[in-house]
Write an enzyme that holds these catalytic residues in place. Structure first.
Site, PDB file in Angstrom:
ATOM      1  N   LYS A  33       0.778  -1.321  -0.001  1.00  0.00           N
ATOM      2  CA  LYS A  33      -0.006  -0.129   0.169  1.00  0.00           C
ATOM      3  C   LYS A  33       0.795   1.333  -0.076  1.00  0.00           C
ATOM      4  O   LYS A  33       0.560   2.362  -0.799  1.00  0.00           O
ATOM      5  CB  LYS A  33      -0.995   0.070   1.107  1.00  0.00           C
ATOM      6  CG  LYS A  33      -1.746   1.488   1.453  1.00  0.00           C
ATOM      7  CD  LYS A  33      -2.398   1.063   2.892  1.00  0.00           C
ATOM      8  CE  LYS A  33      -1.613   0.841   4.123  1.00  0.00           C
ATOM      9  NZ  LYS A  33      -0.841   2.178   4.422  1.00  0.00           N
ATOM     10  N   THR A  34       1.939   1.488   0.932  1.00  0.00           N
ATOM     11  CA  THR A  34       2.754   2.554   1.157  1.00  0.00           C
ATOM     12  C   THR A  34       3.510   2.573  -0.349  1.00  0.00           C
ATOM     13  O   THR A  34       3.670   3.933  -0.706  1.00  0.00           O
ATOM     14  CB  THR A  34       3.689   2.465   2.236  1.00  0.00           C
ATOM     15  OG1 THR A  34       2.873   2.085   3.346  1.00  0.00           O
ATOM     16  CG2 THR A  34       4.543   3.612   2.195  1.00  0.00           C
ATOM     17  N   ASP A 224      -4.451   8.246   2.991  1.00  0.00           N
ATOM     18  CA  ASP A 224      -3.970   6.869   3.468  1.00  0.00           C
ATOM     19  C   ASP A 224      -4.853   6.221   4.628  1.00  0.00           C
ATOM     20  O   ASP A 224      -5.378   7.249   5.302  1.00  0.00           O
ATOM     21  CB  ASP A 224      -2.432   6.826   4.041  1.00  0.00           C
ATOM     22  CG  ASP A 224      -1.796   5.504   4.191  1.00  0.00           C
ATOM     23  OD1 ASP A 224      -2.252   4.497   3.443  1.00  0.00           O
ATOM     24  OD2 ASP A 224      -0.727   5.558   4.736  1.00  0.00           O
ATOM     25  N   GLU A 225      -4.920   5.038   4.821  1.00  0.00           N
ATOM     26  CA  GLU A 225      -5.669   4.165   5.825  1.00  0.00           C
ATOM     27  C   GLU A 225      -7.108   4.879   5.992  1.00  0.00           C
ATOM     28  O   GLU A 225      -7.570   5.139   6.940  1.00  0.00           O
ATOM     29  CB  GLU A 225      -4.663   4.315   6.909  1.00  0.00           C
ATOM     30  CG  GLU A 225      -3.674   3.996   7.381  1.00  0.00           C
ATOM     31  CD  GLU A 225      -3.342   2.475   7.322  1.00  0.00           C
ATOM     32  OE1 GLU A 225      -4.404   1.831   7.196  1.00  0.00           O
ATOM     33  OE2 GLU A 225      -2.369   1.792   7.466  1.00  0.00           O
ATOM     34  N   GLN A 255      -9.838  -4.425   7.598  1.00  0.00           N
ATOM     35  CA  GLN A 255      -8.925  -3.854   8.549  1.00  0.00           C
ATOM     36  C   GLN A 255      -9.465  -2.681   9.501  1.00  0.00           C
ATOM     37  O   GLN A 255      -8.748  -2.241  10.136  1.00  0.00           O
ATOM     38  CB  GLN A 255      -7.220  -3.823   8.285  1.00  0.00           C
ATOM     39  CG  GLN A 255      -6.705  -5.238   7.472  1.00  0.00           C
ATOM     40  CD  GLN A 255      -5.370  -4.543   7.365  1.00  0.00           C
ATOM     41  OE1 GLN A 255      -4.655  -4.657   8.346  1.00  0.00           O
ATOM     42  NE2 GLN A 255      -4.873  -4.769   6.091  1.00  0.00           N
ATOM     43  N   ARG A 602      -0.911 -10.803  10.417  1.00  0.00           N
ATOM     44  CA  ARG A 602       0.513 -10.357  10.966  1.00  0.00           C
ATOM     45  C   ARG A 602       1.870 -11.157  10.779  1.00  0.00           C
ATOM     46  O   ARG A 602       2.738 -10.956  10.839  1.00  0.00           O
ATOM     47  CB  ARG A 602       0.422  -9.995  12.548  1.00  0.00           C
ATOM     48  CG  ARG A 602      -0.508  -8.988  13.062  1.00  0.00           C
ATOM     49  CD  ARG A 602      -0.616  -7.433  12.223  1.00  0.00           C
ATOM     50  NE  ARG A 602      -1.434  -7.714  11.211  1.00  0.00           N
ATOM     51  CZ  ARG A 602      -1.432  -6.848  10.093  1.00  0.00           C
ATOM     52  NH1 ARG A 602      -0.385  -6.007   9.882  1.00  0.00           N
ATOM     53  NH2 ARG A 602      -2.232  -6.860   9.093  1.00  0.00           N
TER      54      ARG A 602
END
Length: 654
Positions: A33-34, A224-225, A255, A602
């Site tokens: 994503k980043t 973002d997010e 998420q 994770r």
């Protein structure tokens, strides 16, 4: 020129090369994503968009700085003209320019949380509300109520009804405090953090010329997010992009786990309704986890109804199946985690590549004890160590006085909880108590309260009432769980929690679980001795191993965005994950399942799902625990082992 074909996968490249308009990028866990956001900014600059025409909203300033620094490296171009940072920092920038339009001076002051509490205390004092002499919420609780109302776009009455029903009878006073607090901030020319958002939104709504100016300045808006935004943040972004509609939001509906902070799930799930012409992109290529771990995660999240369908695909080659570990009880669960981690560390796995995750902080009690016994270095990412929390130390102070009437530190802690008893007053009280052979007997004697300063006498009488209820317990019944039960249900410690902490329900649950945990010890003294040993050893470890390699213990919420080679998810029992009290919310089960999905994703190499089969409670005895519904729904437990997405290990004493 950047070689986008080389640097990006096909999914990422489609996003980066898109012309403009409303774009929804659904970025699965570990999907880059980043990287996609970074290259999107670089691409905009490369096509001639000036830096000052780009707005990048992130949830930490550090994330924005890291992305923009990477863009500079890619293009060898200064990006200082890009406005990037948190929603609060962006709002602050706008308000510095236009605060006068809201009748604020341009040099207004931003106050932090502690300053805000002091202003609230000042207002309460002016309104003659004494929190020490009446059952009234402390300033931090009032601040939490007002903040929640702002961030959820709710009324104060709605917040009181949903989160603080035990303060409904004080609604008129709370409203008065909130009203005076708003006026006081205006008089002082200050804004708190919530004001930055609400005033920014007012600026854009009430002043069309400012909105037009900012919309023309920021021709491309990136967020973002996005799944973590609240209603205010989403509306600010919608307004800023209203002129050109070049809005790209990046997030993962799977998420979205922060509703308790005000995050609004509908922002991301309803984005296509607000922008019917939006283009939807999915980043489903996962670079983090093995196919077996992703298979488990995909199967789990499929059971949520309100979501964008997607399935993570692994880049990595096959690994080992996740393991469902059914332990006889919580102690065996902790023993397994400790033993397996020792084996991994001996095999060369760095401690910092291993994490133990859980839904609630109290779930880590037994594991913390086990790690101390085995000399396994660990750090807590979900707050301070469980047994060092204020409410745990409060109730154990009563236990310590029962075990040793001359424990000055325990007396100090419990007496300072009562009104008008400060450090000076305590020193006076303790001089007399410590001179007695039986301090508790003296404290409960008829004439003792009159010997104390007059202002402290109501507090002493309240403390005595608590002690009399505790001593009503027969000597064999003065066990930790019985003491906790009396403090919560017959004395006033539950009121103290509600008056003092915004997370009172969670702390009460901690105490109930502490009682069950302590019931495993033969006596109150044995429990307190073990507790003291644990606390002292943890302090020594903190000094000796501050920079050492450590196992991470964390709630799932705190673990979001992180990754480890080996992950142990403990207490995978129904009522623990999903957490029973979270299921009371209308969308509680859906969010709890997303939380479970976050925990699974994770893990990079190996995942252990640990569930105790039996728990013990002194009041109910042995209690059978069912595996989490999130595990049971993955595949019928009656199916053949090779058909299941996990191996199954069973640990029982013979």
């Amino acid at each position: 020129m950047i070689d986008y074909d080389k640097e990006l996968n096909p999914e990422q490249r489609l996003v980066v090369m898109e012309e403009g308009g409303p774009l929804l990028v659904l970025a699965g866990a570990g999907s880059g994503k980043t990287r996609t956001l970074t290259y999107r900014v670089a691409r905009l600059l490369e096509t001639g968009i000036r830096p000052e025409h780009i707005l990048l909203a992130t949830f930490t300033n550090k994330a924005a700085r890291a992305m923009l620094h990477r863009v500079e490296s890619l293009l060898n171009l200064y990006t200082g003209g890009i406005v990037g940072g948190t929603f609060h920092s962006i709002a602050h920038r706008f308000l510095r320019r236009f605060a006068h339009r809201l009748e604020y001076p341009s040099n207004f002051t931003i106050i932090d949380t502690e300053d805000a509490r002091q202003v609230i205390s000042s207002v309460m004092s002016e309104l003659k509300i004494d929190t020490k002499l009446s059952k009234f919420p402390k300033n931090n609780i009032i601040a939490e109520m007002m903040s929640l109302a702002v961030n959820t776009h709710s009324s104060l009455d709605d917040v009181l009804n949903s989160r603080y029903p035990f303060f409904l009878h004080l609604a008129r006073d709370i409203h008065s405090i909130a009203c005076h607090y708003q006026q006081r901030k205006k008089d002082l020319a200050v804004m708190d953090f919530d004001d930055l958002l609400i005033n920014c939104l007012r600026l854009l709504r009430e002043h069309p010329d400012i909105l037009q100016s900012l919309s023309l300045q920021f021709l491309h808006v990136l967020v973002d997010e996005y799944q973590d935004t609240n209603i205010l943040q989403a509306e600010i972004i919608d307004l800023l992009a209203s002129g050109h509609r070049n809005l790209m939001v990046v997030g993962d509906d799977s998420q979205s786990i922060y509703s308790f902070r005000g995050a609004n799930f509908s922002n991301i799930i309803d984005f296509p309704k607000r922008y019917p012409d939006c283009k939807i992109f999915k980043l489903e290529t996962n670079y983090r986890s093995t196919p077996e771990i992703l298979n488990l995660a995909n199967l789990s999240i499929e059971n949520n109804e309100n979501q964008f369908p997607k399935a993570l695909r692994a880049v990595r080659t096959a690994g080992t199946r996740p393991v469902l570990v059914s332990a006889e009880n919580v102690m065996r669960q902790a023993e397994f985690v400790g033993q397996r981690i020792n084996e991994l560390m001996r095999a060369g796995v760095p401690a910092c590549d291993i994490a133990v995750l859980y839904r609630a902080h109290y779930h880590s009690m037994e594991v913390q004890m086990e790690f101390v016994r085995r000399d396994i270095p660990f750090e807590i990412r979900s707050g301070i160590r469980f047994f060092e929390q204020a409410h745990i130390k409060d109730v154990t102070a009563y236990m310590r006085v029962i075990a040793n009437g001359h424990d000055e530190l325990a007396w100090r802690r419990l007496l300072l909880m009562y009104p008008k008893i400060g450090k000076v007053t305590f020193d006076k009280l303790w001089r007399r108590l410590s001179a007695s052979d039986q301090p508790l007997k003296l404290f409960l004697s008829d004439g003792y309260p009159e010997t104390a300063p007059k202002s402290a006498q109501p507090g002493i009488l309240a403390c005595r009432r608590t002690w009399l209820k505790l001593l009503d317990l027969d000597l064999p019944d003065r066990t930790p769980d019985k003491i906790i039960d009396v403090l919560l249900n017959k004395a006033d410690y539950r009121d103290y929690l509600q008056d003092t902490y915004s997370d009172a329900a969670g702390r009460e649950e901690d105490l109930i679980q502490l009682g069950s945990f302590a019931s495993r010890f033969a006596s109150l003294e044995d429990f307190l001795n073990e507790l003291a040993l644990l606390t002292n050893m943890s302090e020594a470890e903190e000094l000796a191993e501050r920079d050492a390699d450590k196992i991470v213990l964390s709630t799932i919420h705190q673990a979001k965005g992180l990754e480890w080679s080996h992950v142990f998810l403990i207490w995978c029992a129904d009522g623990m994950i999903p957490l029973k009290r979270a299921l009371a919310d209308p969308d509680g089960e859906q969010e709890e399942r997303r939380l479970f999905y976050v925990a699974l994703t994770r893990a990079k190499d190996q995942l252990y799902l640990c569930t105790p089969c039996v728990d013990y409670n002194r009041s109910t005895g042995m209690l059978a625990l069912a595996p989490s519904r999130f595990i049971r729904e993955l595949t019928p437990l009656s199916s053949k082992d090779e058909q299941r997405p996990f191996e199954q290990w069973t640990l029982f004493d013979t």
